[in-house]
Design a protein around this motif. Structure first.
Motif, PDB file in Angstrom:
ATOM      1  N   CYS A  41      29.642 -10.384 -28.451  1.00 42.27           N
ATOM      2  CA  CYS A  41      28.321 -10.229 -29.063  1.00 42.27           C
ATOM      3  C   CYS A  41      28.278  -9.055 -30.033  1.00 42.27           C
ATOM      4  CB  CYS A  41      27.258 -10.052 -27.979  1.00 42.27           C
ATOM      5  SG  CYS A  41      26.955 -11.539 -27.012  1.00 42.27           S
ATOM      6  N   CYS A  45      27.194  -9.777 -33.785  1.00 40.24           N
ATOM      7  CA  CYS A  45      25.933  -9.192 -34.262  1.00 40.24           C
ATOM      8  C   CYS A  45      26.172  -8.200 -35.396  1.00 40.24           C
ATOM      9  CB  CYS A  45      25.185  -8.540 -33.104  1.00 40.24           C
ATOM     10  SG  CYS A  45      24.494  -9.750 -31.946  1.00 40.24           S
ATOM     11  N   CYS A  62      19.654  -8.954 -31.822  1.00 42.17           N
ATOM     12  CA  CYS A  62      20.760  -9.918 -31.833  1.00 42.17           C
ATOM     13  C   CYS A  62      21.552  -9.845 -30.534  1.00 42.17           C
ATOM     14  CB  CYS A  62      21.665  -9.650 -33.035  1.00 42.17           C
ATOM     15  SG  CYS A  62      23.089 -10.738 -33.140  1.00 42.17           S
ATOM     16  N   CYS A  66      22.062 -12.862 -28.032  1.00 40.27           N
ATOM     17  CA  CYS A  66      23.441 -13.309 -27.805  1.00 40.27           C
ATOM     18  C   CYS A  66      23.756 -13.344 -26.318  1.00 40.27           C
ATOM     19  CB  CYS A  66      24.408 -12.404 -28.554  1.00 40.27           C
ATOM     20  SG  CYS A  66      26.138 -12.832 -28.307  1.00 40.27           S
ATOM     21  N   CYS A  71      25.667 -17.363 -28.033  1.00 42.26           N
ATOM     22  CA  CYS A  71      26.032 -17.774 -29.386  1.00 42.26           C
ATOM     23  C   CYS A  71      25.222 -16.960 -30.384  1.00 42.26           C
ATOM     24  CB  CYS A  71      25.827 -19.263 -29.613  1.00 42.26           C
ATOM     25  SG  CYS A  71      24.119 -19.806 -29.651  1.00 42.26           S
ATOM     26  N   VAL A  72      25.807 -16.797 -31.549  1.00 43.98           N
ATOM     27  CA  VAL A  72      25.153 -16.137 -32.676  1.00 43.98           C
ATOM     28  C   VAL A  72      25.448 -16.998 -33.889  1.00 43.98           C
ATOM     29  CG1 VAL A  72      25.140 -14.091 -34.163  1.00 43.98           C
ATOM     30  CG2 VAL A  72      25.385 -13.828 -31.708  1.00 43.98           C
ATOM     31  N   CYS A  84      22.478 -22.596 -33.687  1.00 43.46           N
ATOM     32  CA  CYS A  84      22.258 -22.087 -32.332  1.00 43.46           C
ATOM     33  C   CYS A  84      20.754 -22.137 -32.017  1.00 43.46           C
ATOM     34  CB  CYS A  84      22.793 -20.662 -32.235  1.00 43.46           C
ATOM     35  SG  CYS A  84      22.741 -19.995 -30.579  1.00 43.46           S
ATOM     36  N   TYR A  87      19.174 -19.429 -29.702  1.00 48.75           N
ATOM     37  CA  TYR A  87      19.048 -18.149 -30.405  1.00 48.75           C
ATOM     38  C   TYR A  87      17.814 -18.157 -31.304  1.00 48.75           C
ATOM     39  CZ  TYR A  87      20.604 -14.212 -33.360  1.00 48.75           C
ATOM     40  OH  TYR A  87      20.698 -13.023 -34.032  1.00 48.75           O
ATOM     41  N   CYS A  99      14.950 -13.064 -33.045  1.00 46.82           N
ATOM     42  CA  CYS A  99      16.347 -12.915 -33.446  1.00 46.82           C
ATOM     43  C   CYS A  99      16.521 -12.936 -34.956  1.00 46.82           C
ATOM     44  CB  CYS A  99      17.165 -14.026 -32.810  1.00 46.82           C
ATOM     45  SG  CYS A  99      16.870 -14.150 -31.049  1.00 46.82           S
TER      46      CYS A  99
END
Length: 100
Positions: A41, A45, A62, A66, A71-72, A84, A87, A99
């Motif tokens: 992450c 990020c 973020c 995450c 997931c990002v 995602c 997210y 986010c």
């Protein structure tokens, strides 16, 4: 006669136990296969927030997202959110997207 009944009962119990153990192993393998993969992450990020006007805030939001979603989205802040959905759907108390 009593010995054959005892033998038959123990055989049936043994088969039942073997079946239960095998079913449990299959269930554990399926559960492990469905776990989300862990990602880095911090690195993801940092890439996503590198052009942000508020990088510390961006990285914090973020990182939280995450950790929840594993997931990002690729790219920088505000793009590729369809990659995602978890997210993208996290919101603040004011119902704004949290986010970056």
């Amino acid at each position: 006669m009593a010995i054959s009944k005892t033998l038959m009962a123990s055989l049936l119990i043994s088969l039942l136990l073997m079946h239960l153990v095998e079913a449990n192993q299959v269930k554990n393998n399926v559960a492990q296969d469905s776990l989300p993969t862990k990602i880095d992450c911090g690195a993801a990020c940092a890439t996503r927030c590198r052009l942000s006007s508020r990088p510390n805030l961006c990285n914090r939001a973020c990182g939280t997202s995450c950790a929840r979603c594993s997931c990002v989205p690729p790219g920088t802040s505000g793009i590729n959110l369809d990659v995602c959905p978890c997210y993208a759907n996290i919101t603040t108390r004011d119902n704004r997207r949290k986010c970056p």
